[in-house]
Scaffold this active site. Structure first.
Site, short mmCIF file in Angstrom:
data_model
loop_
_atom_site.label_atom_id
_atom_site.label_comp_id
_atom_site.label_asym_id
_atom_site.label_seq_id
_atom_site.Cartn_x
_atom_site.Cartn_y
_atom_site.Cartn_z
N ARG A 104 0.85 -1.20 0.00
CA ARG A 104 0.00 0.00 0.00
C ARG A 104 0.88 1.24 0.00
O ARG A 104 1.76 1.39 0.84
CB ARG A 104 -0.90 0.01 1.24
CG ARG A 104 -1.87 -1.11 1.28
CD ARG A 104 -2.99 -0.84 2.26
NE ARG A 104 -2.57 -0.32 3.55
CZ ARG A 104 -3.41 0.05 4.49
NH1 ARG A 104 -4.73 -0.01 4.27
NH2 ARG A 104 -2.99 0.49 5.64
N THR A 108 -1.35 7.41 -0.34
CA THR A 108 -2.69 7.24 -0.94
C THR A 108 -3.43 6.01 -0.41
O THR A 108 -4.63 5.89 -0.58
CB THR A 108 -2.58 7.09 -2.46
OG1 THR A 108 -1.88 5.86 -2.74
CG2 THR A 108 -1.82 8.26 -3.09
N ASP A 200 0.28 -3.83 12.01
CA ASP A 200 0.75 -4.16 10.67
C ASP A 200 1.12 -5.65 10.62
O ASP A 200 2.10 -6.08 11.22
CB ASP A 200 1.97 -3.30 10.32
CG ASP A 200 2.38 -3.47 8.87
OD1 ASP A 200 2.65 -4.63 8.46
OD2 ASP A 200 2.41 -2.47 8.14
N ASP A 203 4.69 -6.62 9.28
CA ASP A 203 5.74 -6.29 10.24
C ASP A 203 5.74 -7.26 11.42
O ASP A 203 6.82 -7.65 11.91
CB ASP A 203 5.56 -4.86 10.76
CG ASP A 203 6.02 -3.82 9.75
OD1 ASP A 203 6.75 -4.20 8.80
OD2 ASP A 203 5.66 -2.65 9.90
C1 PRP Z 1 -1.22 -5.12 4.22
C2 PRP Z 1 -2.03 -6.40 4.28
C3 PRP Z 1 -2.84 -6.34 3.02
C4 PRP Z 1 -3.11 -4.87 2.88
C5 PRP Z 1 -4.52 -4.59 3.32
O1 PRP Z 1 -0.14 -5.25 3.37
O2 PRP Z 1 -1.24 -7.56 4.39
O3 PRP Z 1 -2.17 -6.83 1.88
O4 PRP Z 1 -2.19 -4.18 3.72
O5 PRP Z 1 -4.83 -3.28 3.12
P1 PRP Z 1 -5.94 -2.80 2.06
O6 PRP Z 1 -7.12 -3.69 2.25
O7 PRP Z 1 -6.20 -1.38 2.48
O8 PRP Z 1 -5.36 -2.89 0.69
P2 PRP Z 1 0.92 -4.05 3.18
O9 PRP Z 1 0.50 -3.17 2.05
O10 PRP Z 1 1.15 -3.40 4.50
O11 PRP Z 1 2.20 -4.81 2.67
P3 PRP Z 1 3.11 -5.89 3.43
O12 PRP Z 1 2.29 -7.15 3.56
O13 PRP Z 1 4.26 -6.05 2.53
O14 PRP Z 1 3.48 -5.33 4.78
N1 URA Z 2 -2.55 -3.69 6.76
C1 URA Z 2 -2.22 -4.19 7.96
O1 URA Z 2 -1.25 -4.97 8.09
N2 URA Z 2 -2.95 -3.82 9.03
C2 URA Z 2 -4.01 -3.00 8.92
O2 URA Z 2 -4.66 -2.72 9.94
C3 URA Z 2 -4.33 -2.49 7.65
C4 URA Z 2 -3.58 -2.86 6.59
#
Ligand code: PRP
Ligand code: URA
Length: 209
Positions: A104, A108, A200, A203
């Site tokens: 993400r 945005t 997160d 993380d």
């Molecule tokens: C997180 C999560 C989803 C997304 C959800 O990933 O694992 O993929 O956010 O958010 P959304 O429904 O608003 O799209 P992130 O983008 O943080 O990436 P990561 O898994 O690499 O940490």
């Molecule tokens: N992605 C995450 O990992 N946690 C949230 O709460 C939203 C998006």
């Protein structure tokens, strides 16, 4: 409209309470994500078709039921979805795995695609898209759109925690997709994080914060 399945099994709810706790460390968090994924997979595969076979037991012939119909594919959304894959594969060893890398944009909150690799026969498979978090729904909706571009028509989404906003988006964009979640939380905060959520997921699984 696809069906929303909220899995409120006591084991799932107990394990989810550990994920939500900010004091849960990386090792336990990762293990519990896997355990929850397996329990959710058990429910999400409840209606897979079976067919009758016969096997010889040491005593007699037994009529048995075995999985029939389409083979499965698991598609984790990177990174956090990776935490759900291994325990699902343990249950369904013949499943193939596709990967979609999305992050993400911090400003945005829109998903940005950086990787995609699917099994060549994915269009013939029933696809389970897995990601612990469904927040705005942008990542899941885009992932499902990409998978449909390969010709897949039989897609199920599995998330551990969902926000109402994310469920609404996926149901609006992909009314043919069933969604399985262990919890529907209250809302998104100004950073599009799920409240109360678990923070997160990527993380916490990989120890990157
Ligand atoms: C997180 C999560 C989803 C997304 C959800 O990933 O694992 O993929 O956010 O958010 P959304 O429904 O608003 O799209 P992130 O983008 O943080 O990436 P990561 O898994 O690499 O940490
Ligand atoms: N992605 C995450 O990992 N946690 C949230 O709460 C939203 C998006």
């Amino acid at each position: 409209m696809g069906t929303l399945h909220i899995l409120d099994h006591p084991l799932l709810q107990h394990k989810l309470s550990i994920l939500r706790d900010k004091n849960t460390g990386v090792k336990e968090f990762r293990e519990i994500v896997g355990e929850i994924a397996a329990l959710m997979c058990y429910e999400a595969t409840r209606n897979l078709p079976t067919e009758e076979r016969e096997v010889e037991t040491p005593i007699d012939t037994a009529k048995v039921r075995v999985l029939a119909g389409k083979k499965l594919a698991i598609v984790p959304i990177l990174r956090a979805g990776l935490g759900m894959v291994d325990t699902i594969i343990d249950l369904v060893p013949s499943a193939k795995v596709g990967h979609i890398g999305l992050y993400r944009d911090p400003e945005t909150h829109e998903p940005v695609k950086y990787y995609c690799k699917m099994p060549p026969d994915i269009s013939e498979r029933q696809v389970f898209v897995v990601d612990p978090m469904l927040a705005t729904g942008g990542s899941a909706s885009d992932a499902i759109t990409f998978i449909k571009e390969y010709g897949c028509r039989n897609i199920t989404l599995m998330n551990i925690i969902a926000a109402p906003e994310g469920i609404e988006k996926v149901q609006r964009d992909h009314p043919d997709v069933d969604i399985f979640v262990a919890a529907v939380d209250d809302h998104l905060n100004e950073n599009a994080y799920i409240v109360p959520g678990l923070g997160d997921a990527g993380d916490r699984i990989f120890g990157t914060k």
